[in-house]
Design an enzyme around this catalytic site. Structure first.
Site: not given
Ligand code: 5RP
Length: 262
Positions: A90, A111
């Site tokens: 995400g 990530e």
């Molecule tokens: C986690 C991230 C996530 O990908 C980002 O916060 C998006 O999260 P969500 O899909 O819950 O909106 O970078 O570190």
């Protein structure tokens, strides 16, 4: 069960479902972190259990590792996999160049390592994550706990010479205590409002002692899959310059929703 999902959750789900179709037998797949990535892990788990899909997944957080194992995905470390065919994750924001802000869930370090070690990175997101200019979402910066207040002061001082609209940094909290990442570090969220030159900022931030990594992903993402609450998805590939439109059916995935009661 799908009736209980909000439009935003439906958007996240269809983006994840479309991305899961890109996963092929034998692939080594980076598994992102966050609510959208959790949908992806569930979708892949269903393919493993029902279709006999064989993949090895490299999770980007302990949360994702736990979920992946729960749904039946074989989990390996990045060092075991060495290089990945595909990472799907995400994002908190993306722009038209597919530059990203990530780290809202605090997993930006793993990530970024995992996405960088992949032939292809696909971002899955609801349409609200698209921005003209990055920066409304506070930019997460992972810092080591030692001397973090000094690092914060250095960060704020550095921001004075950057083309941004806000310059304060706040320590991310988990209730009354500091939020701690999987690597045992802290997160400083930079409230910048607008980042005029994300490429430059990403490089400059990582020069500051105490900074481990920042949440700007520059030239890492290849494809974004944007989901909408009505099941429509848009697939934009920055390398090919292509845009595809698709519509997914929620009914096919009822068994995915049945274990969402909690
Ligand atoms: C986690 C991230 C996530 O990908 C980002 O916060 C998006 O999260 P969500 O899909 O819950 O909106 O970078 O570190």
């Amino acid at each position: 069960m799908t009736g209980e999902l909000s439009p935003i959750d439906k958007a996240k789900f269809v983006a994840a479902k479309r991305a899961a179709n890109m996963v092929e037998d034998g692939m080594r797949v980076g598994l992102g972190t966050g609510s959208t990535a959790a949908w992806l892990v569930r979708c892949i788990g269903e393919m493993v259990r029902n279709e006999g899909l064989k993949i090895r997944g490299v999770p980007t957080s302990t949360r994702t590792a736990e979920l992946a194992r729960d749904v039946g995905i074989e989990v390996v470390s990045l060092d075991e996999a060495k290089w990945l065919d595909l990472t799907i994750d995400g994002a908190d924001e993306f722009d038209s160049d597919l530059h990203l802000i990530k780290g809202g869930g605090g997993a930006l370090l793993q990530e970024k390592i995992v996405a960088t070690a992949s032939d292809q990175m696909v971002v899955i997101a609801d349409a609200a994550k698209e921005v003209d200019t990055l920066g409304s979402f506070p930019l997460p910066v992972e810092v080591i706990p030692f001397g973090w207040q000094t690092t914060q002061a250095l960060l704020e001082e550095t921001l004075v010479s950057m083309d941004v609209m806000g310059r304060s940094a706040s320590l991310r909290m988990n209730g009354d205590v500091s939020f701690v990442t999987d690597e045992g570090n802290y997160i400083l969220d930079l409230h910048l409002n607008r980042i005029a030159n994300a490429r430059q900022l990403a490089l400059v931030l990582n020069q500051i002692p105490g900074v481990v990594e920042n949440g700007l992903f520059i030239d890492i993402c290849d494809t974004v899959i944007i989901g909408h609450g009505d099941g429509k998805v848009e697939v934009r590939d920055i390398n090919e310059g292509t845009v595809e439109h698709d519509k997914l059916d929620f009914a096919e995935s009822d068994n995915l929703f049945t274990d969402l009661v909690d």
